[in-house]
Every structure is written in C-alpha cells, then in structure tokens.
Design an enzyme around this catalytic site. Structure first.
Site, mmCIF file in Angstrom:
data_model
loop_
_atom_site.group_PDB
_atom_site.id
_atom_site.type_symbol
_atom_site.label_atom_id
_atom_site.label_comp_id
_atom_site.label_asym_id
_atom_site.label_seq_id
_atom_site.Cartn_x
_atom_site.Cartn_y
_atom_site.Cartn_z
ATOM 1 N N LYS A 38 7.887 4.911 -1.916
ATOM 2 C CA LYS A 38 8.197 4.153 -0.695
ATOM 3 C C LYS A 38 7.660 2.723 -0.799
ATOM 4 O O LYS A 38 6.779 2.436 -1.628
ATOM 5 C CB LYS A 38 7.596 4.865 0.521
ATOM 6 C CG LYS A 38 6.072 4.975 0.501
ATOM 7 C CD LYS A 38 5.562 5.971 1.536
ATOM 8 C CE LYS A 38 4.046 6.088 1.478
ATOM 9 N NZ LYS A 38 3.554 7.236 2.270
ATOM 10 N N ARG A 136 0.718 12.595 13.516
ATOM 11 C CA ARG A 136 1.630 11.479 13.272
ATOM 12 C C ARG A 136 3.065 11.993 13.380
ATOM 13 O O ARG A 136 3.760 11.648 14.325
ATOM 14 C CB ARG A 136 1.315 10.877 11.894
ATOM 15 C CG ARG A 136 1.965 9.557 11.645
ATOM 16 C CD ARG A 136 1.477 8.899 10.373
ATOM 17 N NE ARG A 136 1.952 9.561 9.156
ATOM 18 C CZ ARG A 136 1.747 9.092 7.928
ATOM 19 N NH1 ARG A 136 1.068 7.960 7.755
ATOM 20 N NH2 ARG A 136 2.201 9.728 6.872
ATOM 21 N N TYR A 264 -6.853 -26.682 5.038
ATOM 22 C CA TYR A 264 -6.565 -26.776 6.466
ATOM 23 C C TYR A 264 -7.794 -26.467 7.313
ATOM 24 O O TYR A 264 -8.612 -25.615 6.960
ATOM 25 C CB TYR A 264 -5.468 -25.782 6.847
ATOM 26 C CG TYR A 264 -4.081 -26.192 6.398
ATOM 27 C CD1 TYR A 264 -3.559 -27.458 6.697
ATOM 28 C CD2 TYR A 264 -3.275 -25.311 5.692
ATOM 29 C CE1 TYR A 264 -2.283 -27.833 6.304
ATOM 30 C CE2 TYR A 264 -1.993 -25.653 5.303
ATOM 31 C CZ TYR A 264 -1.503 -26.923 5.612
ATOM 32 O OH TYR A 264 -0.249 -27.275 5.230
ATOM 33 N N MET A 313 0.047 -21.210 3.359
ATOM 34 C CA MET A 313 1.252 -20.397 3.221
ATOM 35 C C MET A 313 1.621 -20.190 1.750
ATOM 36 O O MET A 313 1.953 -19.081 1.330
ATOM 37 C CB MET A 313 2.427 -21.044 3.956
ATOM 38 C CG MET A 313 3.666 -20.153 3.955
ATOM 39 S SD MET A 313 5.095 -20.905 4.732
ATOM 40 C CE MET A 313 4.525 -21.114 6.407
HETATM 41 C C1 LIG Z 1 2.589 8.008 1.524
HETATM 42 C C2 LIG Z 1 2.549 9.498 1.555
HETATM 43 C C3 LIG Z 1 2.048 10.233 0.471
HETATM 44 C C4 LIG Z 1 1.342 9.590 -0.711
HETATM 45 O O1 LIG Z 1 -0.024 9.404 -0.420
HETATM 46 P P1 LIG Z 1 -1.034 8.782 -1.510
HETATM 47 O O2 LIG Z 1 -2.347 8.762 -0.824
HETATM 48 O O3 LIG Z 1 -0.532 7.405 -1.818
HETATM 49 O O4 LIG Z 1 -0.980 9.668 -2.705
HETATM 50 C C5 LIG Z 1 2.174 11.612 0.496
HETATM 51 N N1 LIG Z 1 2.745 12.231 1.569
HETATM 52 C C6 LIG Z 1 3.190 11.562 2.647
HETATM 53 C C7 LIG Z 1 3.769 12.308 3.788
HETATM 54 C C8 LIG Z 1 3.098 10.177 2.680
HETATM 55 O O5 LIG Z 1 3.531 9.509 3.760
#
Ligand SMILES: *Cc1c(COP(=O)(O)O)cnc(C)c1O
Length: 369
Positions: A38, A136, A264, A313
């Site tokens: 991801k 979550r 800045y 930036m």
């Molecule tokens: C991002 C994610 C992972 C990976 O977690 P890591 O700590 O990067 O290994 C695994 N399962 C879910 C549901 C996630 O959202």
C-alpha cells in the site's frame, strides 16, 4: 549504485529479497506470505516492489485502496491482491480489476453483495475482517451469527480468508493486550469457521507480530515495514536492509558570519561562523518542517550534517562546518546512515511516516533487479 546528481529515492530490490527471506526464515515453511504494498509500497515504487515479490514467490499482495490495486494490475501483476480498505464507490473497479475486498462491516457486505448480484458473480473471493482490539475496521465477535445468515444464503461471494490486525505487536509492554487479541481471534474463528461453507485461511500477524508472536502465524502473515527494512526494534533492524535510500546533492555552500541568520523567519542565528550547504529537497518532497532546526541530520562524506533553520518548500540548509565537502557532492538524507528510523526519531515520528511521505516529485531509481 550511481552517485546522485539530483534528489532521488533509490529502491534496492536485492535488499527487499533479503528482507523477504529473513522474515520467511522466522516462519513455518508452509505459512503463506502476503506482502503489503500500500501507499506506493511504503513510499518506494509499488510496481517494482510488487513485481519483485511476485518473482520471489509471495503468495498475496495487499493495498489499502482500489486505485492502488488497479495500478498494479495495469502493470501486469497477476498475484492475488487483497484490498484492505475498499469503499463502496470503487466496488465496480475492484471487480473489473480482479481485486479481493476486505469485508469489514454489515454495510460493506450488503453493498458488495448488491454489486456482486448485479454483475452475476459466483463465489467471488472475499476476506472477512474482525476487530479484536484495534477498534479501526472489522466485525465484532457478536456479529458472527448475523454474518453467517447472510453468507450462507447466497452464492455470489466465498470467504477465502478471515483476519484481524494487532494494535501493539511492537510493544512488549503490551504483551498481555496482544495475547488477548490473539485469544479473541482464536475464539472468533473457532466459532465462525465451522459455520462457513468452505474453510478459509486465517491471518493476524504484521511485521512485529512475526518477530514477537510467531506462534500466532496461522495460515498466512502480512508484512509491510519488515520488507522495507525495519523491524521496530534495533536488534531486528540490524538483520534487515533498508530498501529505500534518499539521496541528494549539494547545490551551494555558504560561509555565514557570526550574527547572520539562515533561512525563513531567521530561525537560525549564527553565534559563531558556520559553513552551510543548501540541498535541493524540502517539505514538498516529504521532509516536513518538524525535521528542521537541528531535529534531523543528513550524511555528507560520512559525516553528520544537521538541518539548520526551517525546512523550505524546495530546499533545506545543513551545517557542514568541519566537513570536507564541495558543491556537487552527494548527500544521504536517509538510507544506511542515518536510517529512515533514525531520521524519523529525531522529529519524534516513525520510519513508516517518513518513508510514505516522500512525494512523487522525487525520482525513483530501482537497482538490484
Ligand atoms: C499496513 C498493514 C499491515 C502491515 O503492517 P506492518 O507493520 O507494516 O508489517 C498488515 N495488516 C494490515 C491490516 C495493515 O493495514
């Protein structure tokens, strides 16, 4: 490894393979491995990473959103892809691109079944997520019966896996909490699985879960950060190799007199003469303002050069007093040293954030193919 002459993020696929093999070595040989790609594969290059994971035998890939999975399919990735956080607006694309949804609530199930019916799908693979304490996404254990009533009265989808996610697998002070999440997952799946038409795979562990709770590996594990070279503990980090190295070059060197200021808001005022180097990387590239004013350092010719003043930036200035360097020299922002974890910790954040924050303006250079 070519010397950088602009800001680049170097992606080392041999490091990825090393990390993959290290993580696999902590598991039973028949445990399946899902590589999490991801967020541009944690800020690197999702297509290059996914292709390499496919080539070295990862069983599954995961993305957060449907658009990320579509990009992988368009690049020719054939491996099964779990979409961790699909939204109903993208279900049409999800199916068109042969992606597999995480079904995490009664509403998402109803929405997906509606699309599946309209399209005449049969036994489309879906994954059920249960909430065991992260609060979550996921069904509650008390929803099993209702869920099974719906699932057992249709033939559009088939549950190919059941999973949950740990909240604090990297924190051994929370061992009791995590053991409780594991027990809750066992109890949920013990009740649920016999009620399903087919036996699904079970999976729970992320990277730190693999490191700290390997007994709970079930049928598959899901690793992200470990593949990219970080294990959330120093002793594991030593055995992993960072995949991403952020490099840049010195654009200009300035000699600053006592009493002058830098950048800045005049945030840095020199109370002694200093030499600074201006680098072509700033908050638009993912180096946020929290790294400024000495919170993080970069490495130039093997020496630490702290960021002075505010991050701009498109630029930062670093203190190179006493460092043998000149305009055009290469700079390592993070990589072998400082590691992304060290760079991040200066500003009280984590490797995940600095890695995923490197913006798309930075050219990705893939090595070790
Ligand atoms: C991002 C994610 C992972 C990976 O977690 P890591 O700590 O990067 O290994 C695994 N399962 C879910 C549901 C996630 O959202």
């Amino acid at each position: 490894m070519a010397k950088a002459d602009e800001t680049i993020l170097e992606i080392d696929l041999l490091a990825l393979e090393h990390n993959y093999r290290f993580l696999k070595s902590r598991l039973n040989h028949d445990t399946k491995f899902l590589g999490v790609v991801k967020a541009f594969a944690y800020g690197s290059d999702s297509v290059a990473i996914a292709k390499k994971l496919e080539a070295i035998g990862a069983d599954y890939l995961a993305v957060a959103y449907v658009s990320e999975g579509m990009a992988l399919r368009e690049a020719g990735i054939k491996t099964r892809i779990l979409v961790l956080h699909p939204l109903p607006v993208s279900f049409e694309n999800l199916v068109a691109y042969n992606l597999e949804p995480n079904i995490y609530s009664p509403k998402i199930l109803a929405n997906f079944l509606e699309v599946a019916k309209t399209k005449g799908l049969k036994q489309y693979p879906v994954h059920l997520k249960f909430n065991t304490g992260l609060n979550r996404l996921g069904f509650g254990g008390n929803q099993i019966n209702d869920l099974c009533d719906v699932l057992n009265n249709q033939n559009e989808v088939e549950v190919v896996s059941v999973f949950s996610h740990l909240a604090a697998s990297e924190d051994l002070n929370e061992r009791e909490f995590t053991e409780n999440q594991i027990a809750t997952f066992r109890s949920i799946t013990n009740t649920l699985v016999p009620k399903l038409k087919q036996e699904p795979m079970l999976h729970l562990l992320n990277t730190s879960g693999i490191i700290n709770y390997a007994d709970a590996q079930f049928d598959m594990v899901r690793s992200g950060i470990g593949l990219y070279g970080f294990g959330n503990e120093a002793i594991i980090d030593q055995q992993l190799k960072p995949v991403a190295t952020l490099k840049t070059v010195i654009s200009q060197i300035h000699t600053i007199k006592e009493g002058q200021s830098i950048g800045y808001n005049r945030a840095y005022k020199a109370d002694e003469p200093v030499i600074t180097a201006t680098l072509p990387i700033g908050h638009a590239d993912g180096i946020g303002r929290q790294y400024g004013n000495g919170k993080a350092y970069v490495t130039i010719n093997g020496k630490k050069a702290p960021i002075v003043g505010n991050v701009c930036m498109d630029m930062i200035m670093v203190n190179v007093t006493g460092i043998d360097c000149e305009e055009g020299d290469e700079v390592v922002v993070f990589g072998a040293s400082p590691t992304a974890e060290q760079f991040a910790s200066g500003a009280k954040t984590i490797s995940y954030e600095v890695l995923t924050g490197i913006s798309q303006r930075v050219t990705r250079v893939v090595i070790g193919n």
